[in-house]
Motif scaffolding. Sequence first.
Motif, short mmCIF file in Angstrom:
data_model
loop_
_atom_site.label_atom_id
_atom_site.label_comp_id
_atom_site.label_asym_id
_atom_site.label_seq_id
_atom_site.Cartn_x
_atom_site.Cartn_y
_atom_site.Cartn_z
N LEU A 187 0.81 -1.22 0.00
CA LEU A 187 0.00 0.00 0.00
C LEU A 187 0.84 1.27 0.00
O LEU A 187 0.36 2.35 0.34
CB LEU A 187 -0.93 0.00 1.22
N GLY A 188 2.12 1.15 -0.37
CA GLY A 188 2.99 2.31 -0.51
C GLY A 188 3.81 2.69 0.71
O GLY A 188 4.42 3.75 0.74
N PHE A 189 3.86 1.82 1.72
CA PHE A 189 4.62 2.12 2.93
C PHE A 189 6.08 1.69 2.75
O PHE A 189 6.35 0.57 2.32
CB PHE A 189 4.03 1.40 4.15
N HIS A 190 7.00 2.60 3.08
CA HIS A 190 8.44 2.28 3.07
C HIS A 190 8.83 1.65 4.40
O HIS A 190 9.74 0.82 4.45
CB HIS A 190 9.29 3.53 2.85
N LEU A 191 8.18 2.10 5.46
CA LEU A 191 8.50 1.62 6.80
C LEU A 191 7.20 1.34 7.53
O LEU A 191 6.25 2.14 7.49
CB LEU A 191 9.29 2.67 7.59
N TYR A 192 7.15 0.18 8.18
CA TYR A 192 6.05 -0.16 9.07
C TYR A 192 6.68 -0.94 10.21
O TYR A 192 7.04 -2.11 10.06
CB TYR A 192 4.99 -1.00 8.34
N ARG A 193 6.90 -0.27 11.33
CA ARG A 193 7.61 -0.85 12.47
C ARG A 193 6.67 -0.94 13.67
O ARG A 193 5.97 0.02 14.00
CB ARG A 193 8.80 0.02 12.85
N ILE A 194 6.66 -2.11 14.30
CA ILE A 194 5.88 -2.31 15.52
C ILE A 194 6.84 -2.42 16.68
O ILE A 194 7.78 -3.22 16.65
CB ILE A 194 5.02 -3.59 15.42
N ARG A 195 6.61 -1.62 17.72
CA ARG A 195 7.40 -1.70 18.95
C ARG A 195 6.46 -2.11 20.08
O ARG A 195 5.41 -1.50 20.28
CB ARG A 195 8.03 -0.35 19.30
N LEU A 196 6.84 -3.17 20.76
CA LEU A 196 6.08 -3.65 21.91
C LEU A 196 6.93 -3.47 23.15
O LEU A 196 8.06 -3.97 23.20
CB LEU A 196 5.72 -5.13 21.72
N GLU A 197 6.41 -2.75 24.12
CA GLU A 197 7.13 -2.50 25.37
C GLU A 197 6.31 -3.09 26.51
O GLU A 197 5.13 -2.78 26.66
CB GLU A 197 7.31 -1.01 25.60
N ILE A 198 6.94 -3.94 27.29
CA ILE A 198 6.30 -4.57 28.45
C ILE A 198 6.80 -3.81 29.68
O ILE A 198 7.98 -3.86 30.01
CB ILE A 198 6.65 -6.07 28.53
N ILE A 199 5.91 -3.11 30.35
CA ILE A 199 6.28 -2.17 31.41
C ILE A 199 5.67 -2.61 32.73
O ILE A 199 4.46 -2.85 32.82
CB ILE A 199 5.78 -0.75 31.05
N ASP A 200 6.53 -2.71 33.77
CA ASP A 200 6.04 -3.00 35.13
C ASP A 200 5.17 -1.84 35.59
O ASP A 200 5.63 -0.70 35.63
CB ASP A 200 7.22 -3.10 36.11
N LYS A 201 3.94 -2.14 35.95
CA LYS A 201 3.10 -1.11 36.57
C LYS A 201 3.31 -1.19 38.08
O LYS A 201 3.49 -0.19 38.74
CB LYS A 201 1.64 -1.32 36.21
N ASP A 202 3.23 -2.39 38.60
CA ASP A 202 3.57 -2.68 39.98
C ASP A 202 3.96 -4.16 40.03
O ASP A 202 4.12 -4.78 38.99
CB ASP A 202 2.43 -2.31 40.96
N THR A 203 4.08 -4.72 41.21
CA THR A 203 4.61 -6.09 41.31
C THR A 203 3.72 -7.14 40.65
O THR A 203 4.20 -8.20 40.27
CB THR A 203 4.83 -6.51 42.78
N ASN A 204 2.44 -6.85 40.48
CA ASN A 204 1.54 -7.84 39.91
C ASN A 204 0.75 -7.37 38.70
O ASN A 204 -0.22 -8.03 38.32
CB ASN A 204 0.56 -8.35 40.97
N SER A 205 1.10 -6.26 38.11
CA SER A 205 0.41 -5.85 36.89
C SER A 205 1.39 -5.16 35.94
O SER A 205 2.41 -4.63 36.35
CB SER A 205 -0.81 -4.98 37.18
N THR A 206 1.01 -5.21 34.68
CA THR A 206 1.90 -4.82 33.60
C THR A 206 1.13 -3.99 32.58
O THR A 206 -0.07 -4.17 32.41
CB THR A 206 2.43 -6.09 32.90
N VAL A 207 1.84 -3.11 31.90
CA VAL A 207 1.28 -2.36 30.78
C VAL A 207 2.00 -2.80 29.52
O VAL A 207 3.24 -2.90 29.51
CB VAL A 207 1.42 -0.83 30.99
N ILE A 208 1.24 -3.08 28.48
CA ILE A 208 1.82 -3.38 27.17
C ILE A 208 1.59 -2.14 26.31
O ILE A 208 0.45 -1.78 26.01
CB ILE A 208 1.16 -4.60 26.50
N ARG A 209 2.69 -1.46 25.97
CA ARG A 209 2.61 -0.30 25.09
C ARG A 209 2.93 -0.77 23.67
O ARG A 209 4.01 -1.29 23.41
CB ARG A 209 3.57 0.80 25.50
#
Length: 159
Positions: free
Chosen positions: A96-118
């Motif tokens: 579809l005409g894209f030169h770059l299509y990059r996916i970044r997944l960051e797994i971030i500690d929210k606290d000791t028992n929960s996480t954020v996936i950015r």
Amino acid sequence: MKGQISSESEVISVPAGMVWDVYGGLKLGKLVDQLLPHVIGRVDVVEGDGGVGTVVKVTHPPGTPGIGYMMERFTKIDDQNHIKETELVEGGFKELGFHLYRIRLEIIDKDTNSTVIRSTIEYEVEDEFAGNASLVTTKPLETIAQVIDKYLSEKKINA
């Protein structure tokens, strides 16, 4: 034209290390095959062992709008900071005409028992195809995060 979109999904009651264990290598593709075949499609390893340089092919299910498949190369895996990046090398948005299509997944500690996936998608598209930028969405990544959250929460309860 360049652009970037991001979203965050919270994984309740699961530590970041457990989430990274899924996202950091090939387990994510195997779980997508198992848990989301009618939504995301099939994930096949074309080459590699899950490290940098690994190439996977995502074949979308029949009836999915857009391109039928895409091939991604793992370009960064940072076990210490829980960051994984992939770049599209064939199919999908490349058609579809894209030169770059990059996916970044960051797994971030929210606290000791929960996480954020950015989840972040960076893209560059030829000016003549700039209208296709409206097709870029993090929704599939959010769906995957929700399913992985449920899977890991059940796995933790049953452990």
